[in-house]
Design a protein around this motif. Sequence first.
Motif, PDB file in Angstrom:
ATOM      1  N   ARG A   1     -18.904  25.183 -27.918  1.00 56.83           N
ATOM      2  CA  ARG A   1     -18.052  26.056 -28.740  1.00 56.83           C
ATOM      3  C   ARG A   1     -16.571  25.732 -28.547  1.00 56.83           C
ATOM      4  N   GLN A   2     -16.183  25.403 -27.300  1.00 59.23           N
ATOM      5  CA  GLN A   2     -14.787  25.050 -27.069  1.00 59.23           C
ATOM      6  C   GLN A   2     -14.426  23.756 -27.799  1.00 59.23           C
ATOM      7  N   LYS A   3     -15.341  22.788 -27.772  1.00 57.78           N
ATOM      8  CA  LYS A   3     -15.095  21.533 -28.484  1.00 57.78           C
ATOM      9  C   LYS A   3     -14.957  21.795 -29.983  1.00 57.78           C
ATOM     10  N   ARG A   4     -15.781  22.690 -30.520  1.00 58.47           N
ATOM     11  CA  ARG A   4     -15.705  23.015 -31.939  1.00 58.47           C
ATOM     12  C   ARG A   4     -14.418  23.774 -32.264  1.00 58.47           C
ATOM     13  N   ARG A   5     -13.990  24.668 -31.350  1.00 58.60           N
ATOM     14  CA  ARG A   5     -12.733  25.384 -31.590  1.00 58.60           C
ATOM     15  C   ARG A   5     -11.560  24.415 -31.654  1.00 58.60           C
ATOM     16  N   GLU A   6     -11.563  23.429 -30.751  1.00 50.66           N
ATOM     17  CA  GLU A   6     -10.484  22.438 -30.755  1.00 50.66           C
ATOM     18  C   GLU A   6     -10.522  21.610 -32.046  1.00 50.66           C
ATOM     19  N   LYS A   7     -11.736  21.234 -32.471  1.00 49.87           N
ATOM     20  CA  LYS A   7     -11.869  20.477 -33.718  1.00 49.87           C
ATOM     21  C   LYS A   7     -11.386  21.302 -34.905  1.00 49.87           C
ATOM     22  N   GLN A   8     -11.759  22.589 -34.936  1.00 53.53           N
ATOM     23  CA  GLN A   8     -11.335  23.476 -36.013  1.00 53.53           C
ATOM     24  C   GLN A   8      -9.812  23.585 -36.067  1.00 53.53           C
ATOM     25  N   ASN A   9      -9.172  23.687 -34.910  1.00 54.89           N
ATOM     26  CA  ASN A   9      -7.714  23.796 -34.863  1.00 54.89           C
ATOM     27  C   ASN A   9      -7.065  22.519 -35.401  1.00 54.89           C
ATOM     28  N   ARG A  10      -7.626  21.358 -35.002  1.00 57.64           N
ATOM     29  CA  ARG A  10      -7.070  20.090 -35.490  1.00 57.64           C
ATOM     30  C   ARG A  10      -7.218  19.976 -37.009  1.00 57.64           C
ATOM     31  N   GLU A  11      -8.404  20.363 -37.520  1.00 55.09           N
ATOM     32  CA  GLU A  11      -8.635  20.288 -38.961  1.00 55.09           C
ATOM     33  C   GLU A  11      -7.701  21.231 -39.711  1.00 55.09           C
ATOM     34  N   CYS A  12      -7.469  22.392 -39.140  1.00 61.16           N
ATOM     35  CA  CYS A  12      -6.566  23.360 -39.758  1.00 61.16           C
ATOM     36  C   CYS A  12      -5.146  22.791 -39.825  1.00 61.16           C
ATOM     37  N   GLN A  13      -4.712  22.146 -38.738  1.00 66.47           N
ATOM     38  CA  GLN A  13      -3.377  21.547 -38.709  1.00 66.47           C
ATOM     39  C   GLN A  13      -3.257  20.430 -39.745  1.00 66.47           C
ATOM     40  N   VAL A  14      -4.311  19.641 -39.889  1.00 65.66           N
ATOM     41  CA  VAL A  14      -4.294  18.561 -40.879  1.00 65.66           C
ATOM     42  C   VAL A  14      -4.192  19.125 -42.291  1.00 65.66           C
ATOM     43  N   LYS A  15      -4.941  20.199 -42.560  1.00 65.90           N
ATOM     44  CA  LYS A  15      -4.889  20.823 -43.881  1.00 65.90           C
ATOM     45  C   LYS A  15      -3.485  21.328 -44.202  1.00 65.90           C
ATOM     46  N   CYS A  16      -2.800  21.831 -43.176  1.00 63.86           N
ATOM     47  CA  CYS A  16      -1.418  22.289 -43.394  1.00 63.86           C
ATOM     48  C   CYS A  16      -0.548  21.136 -43.891  1.00 63.86           C
ATOM     49  N   GLY A  17      -0.770  19.949 -43.274  1.00 66.17           N
ATOM     50  CA  GLY A  17      -0.012  18.780 -43.696  1.00 66.17           C
ATOM     51  C   GLY A  17      -0.332  18.347 -45.112  1.00 66.17           C
ATOM     52  N   GLU A  18      -1.580  18.584 -45.565  1.00 68.26           N
ATOM     53  CA  GLU A  18      -1.986  18.211 -46.923  1.00 68.26           C
ATOM     54  C   GLU A  18      -1.472  19.208 -47.963  1.00 68.26           C
ATOM     55  N   MET A  19      -1.328  20.481 -47.560  1.00 68.55           N
ATOM     56  CA  MET A  19      -0.962  21.540 -48.497  1.00 68.55           C
ATOM     57  C   MET A  19       0.558  21.704 -48.651  1.00 68.55           C
ATOM     58  N   TYR A  20       1.295  21.415 -47.575  1.00 72.31           N
ATOM     59  CA  TYR A  20       2.730  21.709 -47.587  1.00 72.31           C
ATOM     60  C   TYR A  20       3.520  20.516 -47.073  1.00 72.31           C
ATOM     61  N   ASP A  21       4.800  20.448 -47.427  1.00 71.52           N
ATOM     62  CA  ASP A  21       5.680  19.374 -46.988  1.00 71.52           C
ATOM     63  C   ASP A  21       5.961  19.518 -45.497  1.00 71.52           C
ATOM     64  N   GLU A  22       5.804  18.417 -44.757  1.00 69.49           N
ATOM     65  CA  GLU A  22       6.012  18.453 -43.313  1.00 69.49           C
ATOM     66  C   GLU A  22       7.456  18.845 -42.995  1.00 69.49           C
ATOM     67  N   GLY A  23       7.600  19.770 -42.056  1.00 66.45           N
ATOM     68  CA  GLY A  23       8.912  20.211 -41.619  1.00 66.45           C
ATOM     69  C   GLY A  23       9.412  21.437 -42.347  1.00 66.45           C
ATOM     70  N   GLY A  24       8.792  21.773 -43.494  1.00 67.52           N
ATOM     71  CA  GLY A  24       9.225  22.941 -44.256  1.00 67.52           C
ATOM     72  C   GLY A  24       8.751  24.238 -43.626  1.00 67.52           C
ATOM     73  N   GLN A  25       9.273  25.361 -44.141  1.00 64.64           N
ATOM     74  CA  GLN A  25       8.932  26.661 -43.576  1.00 64.64           C
ATOM     75  C   GLN A  25       7.442  26.968 -43.748  1.00 64.64           C
ATOM     76  N   GLN A  26       6.920  26.673 -44.948  1.00 67.63           N
ATOM     77  CA  GLN A  26       5.495  26.944 -45.172  1.00 67.63           C
ATOM     78  C   GLN A  26       4.616  26.125 -44.230  1.00 67.63           C
TER      79      GLN A  26
END
Length: 529
Positions: free
Chosen positions: A65-90
């Motif tokens: 479960r810890q390994k999956r939580r870490e994977k989920q966090n990484r995937e979430c961070q990657v999605k942020c980069g795909e959805m919004y401009d890096e460095g911006g407030q969003q």
Amino acid sequence: MGMRRNLCFTLLVLSVLVLSASLALANTLELDKDPELKSCRRQCKEEFKDRQKKMCLQKCEDDYRQKRREKQNRECQVKCGEMYDEGGQQWQVCRMTCQNNYMNEINEPGSDQGQEWEGGQEEEEEEDENPYVFESHHFLSKVKTEHGRILSIPKFDRRSKLLRGIRRYRVAILQVNPETVLTPTHLDATSVFFVSSGQGTINVIHEDRRDSFKLEKGVLLRLRAGTTFSIVNHRQRDKLNIIQLLRSVNNAGLFEPFFLAAGSNPESFFTTFSSEILEAAFKTSKGELQRLFSRREQGQGVFVKASKEQIRALSDRKEGGGIWPFGSQSRGTHRLFKQPPTQCNNFGQLYEADRNVYPPLEDEDLSISYANISQDAMIGPYYNAEATKIAVVTDGDGYFEMACPHVSKSSDDEQQQQEGRSGVTYHKIRSAIKTGSVFIVPAGHPVVTVASNRGNLEIVCFEVNAKHNVRYMLSGKKNVVTKMNREEKELTFDAKREEVDRVFGKQDEELFFQGPKWRQQPGQGRAYE
């Protein structure tokens, strides 16, 4: 305008929460399909029974479960980069929300994360067991891949308050598979390596030089905290197994590896820096940096399978280094088995290295010994005056017994209080041990270790607080009682001196003795020669 901004922010946070929830659901659905989890569960069922099996199964699921939580966090961070401009407030809000969700999950009641490093309810539960022994189900996975793994036992003072004296230390197991390289890394802890099996090369990068050393069974090496190293297993079939004693330099008992270049699990520490920092540091474009640090994101991680040519080049030791005493005192290794044993008879052999033999041990106030106990034989009884022994079984099986005044049953204590008695009560600590077991013998505690009738028992021992330590024998030619005068013997045992001498003077061996269940058999195992 302000209402509109708040509405947009709320929608942004909700969208990230929905994203995190969908990722969490996908990972949960994979729970029973993961082959690594299935293998872990199967191993628990095959090796353990009752409570130990339950603990092992729980640890399998917690690790998964810890390994999956870490994977989920990484995937979430990657999605942020795909959805919004890096460095911006969003983008910043999105990443912060991902991280907050991750922290909330690992800190929620029932989560296993966070308990690895701190005491609490789990410590109280483990106090009911033998606090001086660690078995395979106690080990925690730092890194685990198909090509190698790094395991460590929990903090000593988490297991029991009785082990607070060695809370700065941790034991770790490093295993490198054949024709595999552990890529460059450093630790925030000073490390003493002992090679328990296999062969290979360790490459060490200092501030002003690079050294290479041959690794084989019995080799010792001390590396200071922060030293970058890589390890090569050049064998085609045999794994390279290394036991490490780590002394933390930041927080007592805590250590972490820092990987220079890795995959998605674990990550390279470079990936935590913002792109503008990396661009400035390396004078390189963002795109080129991303290609370099994410190239192996789906690859093998820190343990990498290498070609024969790469193995040959990395195993070349012409660049420096050497075997102590031919190299620098702070640079070399020491081959424990190249020196004569300090104790030897038909029942076992003891090899020892202290600060006089291997000077880097002086900085650690440490000595290292390797006991090879013959089949059906035993070592002890004896006790260390000042040193606490951290022992790791490298081969064989048997058991040990220890006299301990600290561990007692509550019923015994209550009975003493009811009867108005006080004083010291000793309790027998007895435990079976086998390959991979770790056991602790505190200073002053008399101990005996016995090999089974199935073969020799081999143990490497790290003795902490070794500088002024003395080993006091309780039986054999040099036992402490034989050095007492007549009056001391008679007053101590309430017996004539001659009777005391008959008992304590009969054993003519030293340190290693015939075991309690010994009997002569054809082809009986003897100590390693």
